[in-house]
Motif scaffolding. Structure first.
Motif, PDB file in Angstrom:
ATOM      1  N   PHE A  67       4.810  -6.697   0.691  1.00 53.61           N
ATOM      2  CA  PHE A  67       6.237  -6.531   0.504  1.00 53.61           C
ATOM      3  C   PHE A  67       7.056  -7.395  -0.662  1.00 53.61           C
ATOM      4  CE2 PHE A  67       5.205  -5.418   4.791  1.00 53.61           C
ATOM      5  CZ  PHE A  67       6.213  -4.054   5.273  1.00 53.61           C
ATOM      6  N   GLY A  68       7.827  -6.292  -1.260  1.00 53.20           N
ATOM      7  CA  GLY A  68       8.113  -7.287  -2.811  1.00 53.20           C
ATOM      8  C   GLY A  68       9.486  -7.780  -2.606  1.00 53.20           C
ATOM      9  N   LEU A  69       9.594  -8.930  -3.461  1.00 55.62           N
ATOM     10  CA  LEU A  69      11.097  -9.450  -3.484  1.00 55.62           C
ATOM     11  C   LEU A  69      11.097 -10.013  -4.817  1.00 55.62           C
ATOM     12  CD1 LEU A  69       9.242 -10.943  -0.880  1.00 55.62           C
ATOM     13  CD2 LEU A  69      11.983 -11.338  -0.070  1.00 55.62           C
ATOM     14  N   ASP A  70      12.440  -9.756  -5.475  1.00 56.46           N
ATOM     15  CA  ASP A  70      12.895  -9.970  -6.684  1.00 56.46           C
ATOM     16  C   ASP A  70      13.844 -11.006  -6.928  1.00 56.46           C
ATOM     17  OD1 ASP A  70      13.872  -9.882  -9.249  1.00 56.46           O
ATOM     18  OD2 ASP A  70      14.099  -7.661  -9.228  1.00 56.46           O
ATOM     19  N   PRO A  71      13.159 -12.171  -7.284  1.00 55.32           N
ATOM     20  CA  PRO A  71      14.038 -13.400  -7.269  1.00 55.32           C
ATOM     21  C   PRO A  71      15.033 -13.633  -8.444  1.00 55.32           C
ATOM     22  CG  PRO A  71      11.867 -14.048  -7.799  1.00 55.32           C
ATOM     23  CD  PRO A  71      11.711 -12.609  -7.201  1.00 55.32           C
ATOM     24  N   THR A  72      14.719 -12.738  -9.256  1.00 49.65           N
ATOM     25  CA  THR A  72      15.683 -12.510 -10.487  1.00 49.65           C
ATOM     26  C   THR A  72      17.048 -11.959 -10.046  1.00 49.65           C
ATOM     27  OG1 THR A  72      13.686 -12.422 -11.914  1.00 49.65           O
ATOM     28  CG2 THR A  72      15.705 -11.643 -12.946  1.00 49.65           C
ATOM     29  N   ALA A 124      12.568  -5.560  -3.404  1.00 52.31           N
ATOM     30  CA  ALA A 124      11.792  -4.759  -4.312  1.00 52.31           C
ATOM     31  C   ALA A 124      11.821  -3.407  -3.657  1.00 52.31           C
ATOM     32  CB  ALA A 124      10.391  -5.235  -4.795  1.00 52.31           C
ATOM     33  N   ASP A 125      12.728  -2.450  -4.086  1.00 53.93           N
ATOM     34  CA  ASP A 125      12.694  -1.309  -3.301  1.00 53.93           C
ATOM     35  C   ASP A 125      12.318   0.033  -4.223  1.00 53.93           C
ATOM     36  OD1 ASP A 125      14.900  -1.049  -4.923  1.00 53.93           O
ATOM     37  OD2 ASP A 125      16.469  -1.285  -3.505  1.00 53.93           O
ATOM     38  N   GLU A 126      12.861   1.096  -3.907  1.00 51.23           N
ATOM     39  CA  GLU A 126      12.592   2.336  -4.651  1.00 51.23           C
ATOM     40  C   GLU A 126      12.802   2.253  -6.207  1.00 51.23           C
ATOM     41  OE1 GLU A 126      16.183   3.293  -2.722  1.00 51.23           O
ATOM     42  OE2 GLU A 126      14.420   2.252  -2.006  1.00 51.23           O
ATOM     43  N   ARG A 127      13.669   1.184  -6.499  1.00 54.39           N
ATOM     44  CA  ARG A 127      14.230   0.828  -8.022  1.00 54.39           C
ATOM     45  C   ARG A 127      13.045   0.286  -8.919  1.00 54.39           C
ATOM     46  NH1 ARG A 127      19.584  -2.128  -6.851  1.00 54.39           N
ATOM     47  NH2 ARG A 127      18.295  -2.654  -5.405  1.00 54.39           N
ATOM     48  N   LYS A 157       3.317   4.464  -1.319  1.00 52.62           N
ATOM     49  CA  LYS A 157       4.869   4.468  -1.577  1.00 52.62           C
ATOM     50  C   LYS A 157       5.418   4.883  -3.086  1.00 52.62           C
ATOM     51  CE  LYS A 157       6.111   2.593   2.428  1.00 52.62           C
ATOM     52  NZ  LYS A 157       6.712   3.633   3.610  1.00 52.62           N
ATOM     53  N   SER A 158       4.423   5.181  -3.962  1.00 51.18           N
ATOM     54  CA  SER A 158       4.900   5.737  -5.456  1.00 51.18           C
ATOM     55  C   SER A 158       3.665   6.796  -5.691  1.00 51.18           C
ATOM     56  CB  SER A 158       4.624   4.668  -6.345  1.00 51.18           C
ATOM     57  OG  SER A 158       3.409   3.537  -6.083  1.00 51.18           O
ATOM     58  N   ARG A 159       4.189   7.770  -6.183  1.00 50.50           N
ATOM     59  CA  ARG A 159       3.194   9.146  -6.522  1.00 50.50           C
ATOM     60  C   ARG A 159       3.350   9.414  -7.797  1.00 50.50           C
ATOM     61  NH1 ARG A 159       4.199  14.615  -6.244  1.00 50.50           N
ATOM     62  NH2 ARG A 159       6.215  13.983  -4.765  1.00 50.50           N
ATOM     63  N   LEU A 160       2.412   9.160  -8.786  1.00 50.68           N
ATOM     64  CA  LEU A 160       2.473   9.406 -10.049  1.00 50.68           C
ATOM     65  C   LEU A 160       2.155  10.823 -10.368  1.00 50.68           C
ATOM     66  CD1 LEU A 160       2.469   8.038 -12.969  1.00 50.68           C
ATOM     67  CD2 LEU A 160      -0.086   7.781 -12.799  1.00 50.68           C
ATOM     68  N   GLU A 161       3.335  11.551 -10.936  1.00 54.76           N
ATOM     69  CA  GLU A 161       2.903  12.718 -11.274  1.00 54.76           C
ATOM     70  C   GLU A 161       2.459  13.151 -12.840  1.00 54.76           C
ATOM     71  OE1 GLU A 161       7.101  14.680 -10.924  1.00 54.76           O
ATOM     72  OE2 GLU A 161       7.179  14.251  -8.860  1.00 54.76           O
ATOM     73  N   THR A 190       9.231   5.133  -3.070  1.00 57.50           N
ATOM     74  CA  THR A 190       9.850   5.225  -1.916  1.00 57.50           C
ATOM     75  C   THR A 190      10.002   3.630  -1.542  1.00 57.50           C
ATOM     76  OG1 THR A 190       8.906   7.481  -1.255  1.00 57.50           O
ATOM     77  CG2 THR A 190       9.770   5.955   0.408  1.00 57.50           C
ATOM     78  N   SER A 191      11.093   3.411  -0.948  1.00 55.18           N
ATOM     79  CA  SER A 191      11.391   2.039  -0.665  1.00 55.18           C
ATOM     80  C   SER A 191      10.374   1.525   0.565  1.00 55.18           C
ATOM     81  CB  SER A 191      12.652   1.845  -0.294  1.00 55.18           C
ATOM     82  OG  SER A 191      12.823   0.367   0.395  1.00 55.18           O
ATOM     83  N   PRO A 192       9.457   0.503   0.584  1.00 56.98           N
ATOM     84  CA  PRO A 192       8.625  -0.191   1.383  1.00 56.98           C
ATOM     85  C   PRO A 192       9.497  -0.534   2.751  1.00 56.98           C
ATOM     86  CG  PRO A 192       8.092  -1.116  -0.718  1.00 56.98           C
ATOM     87  CD  PRO A 192       9.498  -0.199  -0.690  1.00 56.98           C
ATOM     88  N   TYR A 193      10.732  -0.661   2.385  1.00 51.34           N
ATOM     89  CA  TYR A 193      11.685  -1.093   3.563  1.00 51.34           C
ATOM     90  C   TYR A 193      12.452   0.108   4.222  1.00 51.34           C
ATOM     91  CZ  TYR A 193      10.765  -5.581   1.248  1.00 51.34           C
ATOM     92  OH  TYR A 193      10.097  -6.552   0.761  1.00 51.34           O
ATOM     93  N   GLN A 194      11.910   1.259   4.164  1.00 49.59           N
ATOM     94  CA  GLN A 194      12.650   2.438   4.904  1.00 49.59           C
ATOM     95  C   GLN A 194      12.772   2.165   6.520  1.00 49.59           C
ATOM     96  OE1 GLN A 194      12.068   6.851   3.082  1.00 49.59           O
ATOM     97  NE2 GLN A 194      10.100   5.944   3.449  1.00 49.59           N
ATOM     98  N   ASP A 195      11.458   1.409   6.857  1.00 47.50           N
ATOM     99  CA  ASP A 195      11.551   1.194   8.413  1.00 47.50           C
ATOM    100  C   ASP A 195      12.046  -0.369   8.668  1.00 47.50           C
ATOM    101  OD1 ASP A 195      10.647   3.610   8.824  1.00 47.50           O
ATOM    102  OD2 ASP A 195       8.595   2.728   8.668  1.00 47.50           O
TER     103      ASP A 195
END
Length: 283
Positions: free
Chosen positions: A229-234, A239-242, A33-37, A83-88
């Motif tokens: 799968f990530g969740l942001d309680p703050t 926790a998506d692509e941001r 879900k993340s590609r380092l360039e 990329t968001s892990p929640y695309q699906d």
């Protein structure tokens, strides 16, 4: 989303220090879900950087500065695609019985207490109340996230890096690190493997997300057969692509962006200056 991240940390000492040893977890994680360039890391005074993978598979740089110095600057730059892990969609449909049948040692370690997290009877009672008889693992994890967002007060400068979850349970005040620790404790008390995540958060021009001004923290729950799968309680958001993941661990102790020590005279404490910019490069 494609981002460019600039992160500078500067320590200024009141007296010369020496024999400084530092570990850095600043390189963005790379997975499906993340590609380092691009990634660049440098220090001032210049140091020879070495690296290794820790117990949680984080990419760790380390260096030593034996010579006396009155300041230390650590600067990282990176470009990454996320990329968001929640695309699906959300990983719904897994019940609590599955938690007991699909767990290996790598996952099971995230069920226990750790340096800043305690799975106490008080935490368990809170978790049972939040669960309220429901049996879908991810649905319950979301409910824990919403409860913390609703019942805890986001209050910068009320805690520090060594604040334990128990203190935050009492005061119901803190920042992203504290919110993550509380959520980890509650979810673990219910038998949901949960880990701490450190990283960065993109707060777009129309967003109102808390914790984007510095390194951010959230947590990930493990859903049997589906993964982490990530969740942001703050911020009460998935926790998506941001969310740009840097490191994971049992709690902040395992995933801190910078840790280290130095030798110096009494009173040679440091003043800390941090600069962070997360800029979107597409759209």
């Amino acid at each position: 989303m494609r981002f460019r991240v600039f992160h500078r940390t500067r320590y200024v000492y009141r007296a010369p220090v020496r024999d400084s040893y530092n570990e850095l977890r600043l390189r963005p994680a790379t997975d499906d879900k993340s590609r380092l360039e691009f990634f660049l890391l440098k220090t001032d005074p210049p140091a020879r950087l070495q690296h290794f993978r820790d117990n949680w598979f984080n990419y760790v740089h380390f260096f030593e500065l034996p010579e006396p110095h009155t300041s230390l600057t650590i600067e990282s730059q990176s470009t990454i695609n996320t990329t968001s892990p929640y695309q699906d969609g959300k990983p719904l449909g897994v019940n609590f019985a599955a938690l007991k049948t699909e767990q290996d040692d790598v996952v099971r370690i995230f069920l226990n207490g750790s340096k800043y997290v305690e799975v106490s009877p008080e935490v368990w009672r809170l978790g049972i109340d939040i669960r309220d008889g429901r049996d879908d693992v991810f649905e319950v994890a979301e409910s824990v996230m919403r409860h913390i967002f609703r019942e805890w007060t986001y209050a910068p400068n009320t805690t520090n890096a060594s604040t334990h979850m128990n203190e935050v349970m009492e005061t119901r005040r803190g920042v992203c690190q504290d919110f993550a620790h509380v959520m980890i404790g509650v979810c673990r008390s219910l038998g949901i493997p949960t880990r701490y995540v450190s990283g960065y958060l993109y707060n777009g021009p129309e967003s109102h997300l808390r914790g984007a001004q510095a390194s951010h923290a959230w947590c990930e729950v493990h859903i049997p057969g589906k993964g982490w799968f990530g969740l942001d309680p703050t911020n009460d958001v998935l926790a998506d692509e941001r969310h740009i993941k840097i490191a994971t661990g049992r709690d902040y102790h395992d995933a801190a962006p910078i840790t280290g020590y130095f030798d110096g005279p009494p009173g040679a404490t440091s003043a800390l200056q941090v600069a962070l910019e997360v800029r979107r490069m597409d759209g």
